[in-house]
Write an enzyme that holds these catalytic residues in place. Structure first.
Site, PDB file in Angstrom:
ATOM      1  N   PHE A 128      19.096 -57.314 -24.781  1.00 32.86           N
ATOM      2  CA  PHE A 128      17.882 -57.351 -23.982  1.00 32.86           C
ATOM      3  C   PHE A 128      16.749 -56.909 -24.908  1.00 32.86           C
ATOM      4  O   PHE A 128      16.546 -55.732 -25.151  1.00 32.86           O
ATOM      5  CB  PHE A 128      18.035 -56.416 -22.789  1.00 32.86           C
ATOM      6  CG  PHE A 128      16.921 -56.462 -21.776  1.00 32.86           C
ATOM      7  CD1 PHE A 128      16.025 -57.522 -21.734  1.00 32.86           C
ATOM      8  CD2 PHE A 128      16.777 -55.445 -20.844  1.00 32.86           C
ATOM      9  CE1 PHE A 128      15.006 -57.565 -20.789  1.00 32.86           C
ATOM     10  CE2 PHE A 128      15.774 -55.470 -19.899  1.00 32.86           C
ATOM     11  CZ  PHE A 128      14.879 -56.524 -19.864  1.00 32.86           C
ATOM     12  N   LEU A 227      19.643 -52.364 -25.173  1.00 33.79           N
ATOM     13  CA  LEU A 227      18.189 -52.312 -25.126  1.00 33.79           C
ATOM     14  C   LEU A 227      17.664 -52.215 -26.557  1.00 33.79           C
ATOM     15  O   LEU A 227      17.688 -51.156 -27.177  1.00 33.79           O
ATOM     16  CB  LEU A 227      17.728 -51.113 -24.300  1.00 33.79           C
ATOM     17  CG  LEU A 227      18.244 -51.058 -22.849  1.00 33.79           C
ATOM     18  CD1 LEU A 227      17.702 -49.821 -22.143  1.00 33.79           C
ATOM     19  CD2 LEU A 227      17.867 -52.320 -22.079  1.00 33.79           C
ATOM     20  N   ASP A 228      17.193 -53.344 -27.070  1.00 35.58           N
ATOM     21  CA  ASP A 228      16.759 -53.424 -28.468  1.00 35.58           C
ATOM     22  C   ASP A 228      15.410 -52.748 -28.667  1.00 35.58           C
ATOM     23  O   ASP A 228      14.473 -52.956 -27.881  1.00 35.58           O
ATOM     24  CB  ASP A 228      16.664 -54.892 -28.880  1.00 35.58           C
ATOM     25  CG  ASP A 228      16.124 -55.066 -30.277  1.00 35.58           C
ATOM     26  OD1 ASP A 228      16.807 -54.641 -31.226  1.00 35.58           O
ATOM     27  OD2 ASP A 228      14.997 -55.596 -30.417  1.00 35.58           O
ATOM     28  N   ALA A 229      15.310 -51.930 -29.719  1.00 34.01           N
ATOM     29  CA  ALA A 229      14.037 -51.295 -30.112  1.00 34.01           C
ATOM     30  C   ALA A 229      13.363 -50.596 -28.939  1.00 34.01           C
ATOM     31  O   ALA A 229      12.135 -50.560 -28.832  1.00 34.01           O
ATOM     32  CB  ALA A 229      13.094 -52.339 -30.720  1.00 34.01           C
ATOM     33  N   VAL A 230      14.165 -50.028 -28.070  1.00 35.52           N
ATOM     34  CA  VAL A 230      13.672 -49.520 -26.797  1.00 35.52           C
ATOM     35  C   VAL A 230      12.713 -48.352 -26.961  1.00 35.52           C
ATOM     36  O   VAL A 230      11.827 -48.140 -26.126  1.00 35.52           O
ATOM     37  CB  VAL A 230      14.869 -49.129 -25.891  1.00 35.52           C
ATOM     38  CG1 VAL A 230      15.639 -47.955 -26.475  1.00 35.52           C
ATOM     39  CG2 VAL A 230      14.424 -48.820 -24.472  1.00 35.52           C
TER      40      VAL A 230
END
Length: 561
Positions: A128, A227-230
């Site tokens: 995501f 959760l990418d680079a959240v």
């Protein structure tokens, strides 16, 4: 689950909260009516993750996901119960992380039917990419064209505003100039690149759109959500703009949503930062991420084997803990990105980090740099396969295999859920041709293969690929069969000398497993006595005073009472 209104009020004011609350409630009600797949409610020692691109393998005339499914069935099914599919959506750059459309499948990979076919054979982790979207996306195009529906979807910023406190993960500027359809120019927040436009979560309509994406992924069978680079989601000039409280509240809201819509779905936060900030995403142990990436592990293991000294690794491991049995670490050594250095700043002296980087560069690794607040640059990531990071160019394959398997023994035996990157499973070396072709340092560890070529190489007796694949297969299978490798089983770190990294795994039934790694290129004598089963060989052994390990040897010894 927390009251949705209360959660939203921790992010927005009352007016904005009331403006989106009915819509959010309706979305969750509709999701509840759908027969979403039943999720596994916990993790155990059987959970080992394969990290791969959807288009990792190709076969003429077939979608890449079909080729991946064949590889999974033939080579990976007995080892990996979870497959992390790196972003498989249409994209414009960064091998998938500049998403053009969150709800479509890249035609090269296939379609949603191909994703569903794979999901019938294994649990799938979806990426995501929640912080940013492609500059080529419809959302950003509509914004540039002046569509009022996309007003404030992106963070416009006056260049006179002081952004010197903003944490920069790259050496590129934080703002990028764009020209709108009407000719006006705007400076837009771009944390990672000019093709990756940060979403403006201070606009509650952006949050609603991204919740639509999250619910869509759950409907499509995602059992794990990464959760990418959240950490960068919320922006407040004058602050670091990373790990802000409202970012944590959004992650908590995402957890609220998955537990309401598809209980058992695992939320994993990807925050390539020092340990203290990384583990903050556990929240109180029951309200935020289920898993956080164990980012210090890759550089720490590399540093320790590079020096033949496990002292720093041992000291770090002593302090590993999670807030309760409903959270755990997502352990890994290699990934589609490079080996991040920021997570060991504060653990390893800066001069030793720089010395490690220099030695790796001398052996062919590439390095990416970040911009510091004072205008200087520091290395933040080493780009190299983990195989070549652990070894020198003139080393022979026998030594490569020993070091590589020792590193992966650490990965597979520490508390947490282990993940193995596809290039590591395949025993891959640096792909310099890929770097030349793309101009990107990270391409060094992102090589793609045809089914024909990779299967031939895997079966080539005595080849490096064959030895690594066989060796990893053997130890993964042993891990999956031993209950003491449950992610939540206790760990007691041992002090067996500077060249060793050793610990025990224990459970409430008084079972004990002693794991010892020799991190040096010389024999190691360790104090030990008792009756054991060597899980790696099946042998029953009696040790009276000490055990001697060959260079880079590791043992998994289960106590016989």
């Amino acid at each position: 689950m927390m009251n949705l209104r209360e959660r939203l009020l921790k992010i927005y004011d009352e007016k904005d909260t009331e403006s989106i609350l009915p819509s959010l409630q309706e979305k969750l009600m509709e999701a509840g009516k759908k027969s979403l797949r039943k999720r596994k409610q916990d993790w155990d020692q059987d959970d080992v993750v394969l990290i791969t691109y959807a288009d990792q393998f190709q076969k003429d005339g077939q979608p890449a996901l079909t080729a991946l499914e064949k590889m999974y069935e033939q080579y990976f099914k007995d080892k990996f119960g979870v497959v992390h599919l790196l972003p498989f959506y249409p994209y414009s750059s960064d091998d998938g992380f500049s998403v053009i459309d969150y709800q479509k499948v890249n035609p090269i990979a296939g379609d949603w039917g191909d994703v569903e076919n794979l999901s019938k054979k294994t649990s799938i982790m979806f990426d995501f990419v929640c912080n940013h979207i492609s500059a080529k996306s419809d959302w950003f195009t509509e914004y540039l064209n002046g569509n009022p529906d996309f007003n404030h979807f992106f963070t416009e910023m006056d260049t006179e505003i002081d952004l010197s406190a903003v944490t920069r993960p790259r050496a590129t500027p934080v703002l990028t100039k764009f020209r709108l359809e009407d000719g006006t120019e705007r400076y837009i927040w771009t944390t990672f690149s000019e093709d990756q436009i940060d979403l403006n979560f201070s606009n509650p309509l952006v949050l609603l759109k991204m919740i639509d994406v999250l619910l869509f992924y759950l409907e499509k069978g995602a059992e794990y959500i990464r959760l990418d680079a959240v950490g960068f989601m919320w922006k407040e000039p004058g602050t670091s703009c990373i790990h802000l409280e409202k970012t944590h509240q959004i992650v908590k809201l995402f957890r609220d949503i998955v537990e309401e819509a598809a209980k058992g779905t695992v939320i994993i936060t990807e925050t390539n930062v020092p340990q203290k900030d990384n583990i903050s995403y556990f929240g109180n142990g029951s309200d935020e991420a289920h898993m956080v990436y164990q980012f210090p592990l890759p550089p720490l293991v590399l540093y320790s084997i590079n020096r033949g000294d496990g002292s720093a690794l041992t000291e770090w491991a002593r302090n590993l803990k999670v807030p309760g049995d409903k959270t755990t670490f997502f352990n890994f050594l290699a990934s589609h990105d490079g080996i991040g250095l920021n997570p060991i700043r504060g653990i390893i002296p800066e001069e030793e980090i720089l010395a490690l980087v220099k030695s790796l560069k001398n052996e062919g690794a590439l390095v990416n740099y970040k911009k510091n607040p004072d205008g200087t640059e520091s290395p933040y990531e080493v780009n190299v396969t983990y195989m070549d990071a652990l070894n020198k160019q003139l080393d022979d394959d026998e030594l490569r295999v020993k070091r590589f398997l020792a590193a992966h023994s650490i990965l597979l035996t520490l508390p947490g859920v282990p993940a193995v990157y596809i290039q590591s499973m395949l025993g891959s070396r640096n792909d310099y041709e890929g770097v030349r072709r793309t101009g990107m340092n990270r391409s060094i560890n992102r090589e793609k293969y045809t089914l024909e070529e990779i299967t031939v190489e895997l079966h080539e007796g005595g080849s490096l690929r064959n030895k690594i694949f066989t060796g990893l297969t053997d130890i993964i299978k042993v891990r999956k069969e031993e209950a003491l490798f449950h992610p939540s089983a206790d760990m007691e770190v041992l002090d067996l000398g500077s060249r060793a990294f050793a610990f025990k795994r224990l459970n409430s039934s008084d079972e004990v497993l002693t794991i010892i790694h020799n991190l040096a290129d010389e024999t190691l004598d360790c104090r030990l006595s008792g009756s054991f089963q060597n899980l790696l060989t099946g042998e029953m052994i009696e040790i009276t005073e000490k055990i001697t390990l060959d260079p880079y040897q590791f043992v998994w010894l289960k106590t016989i009472n």
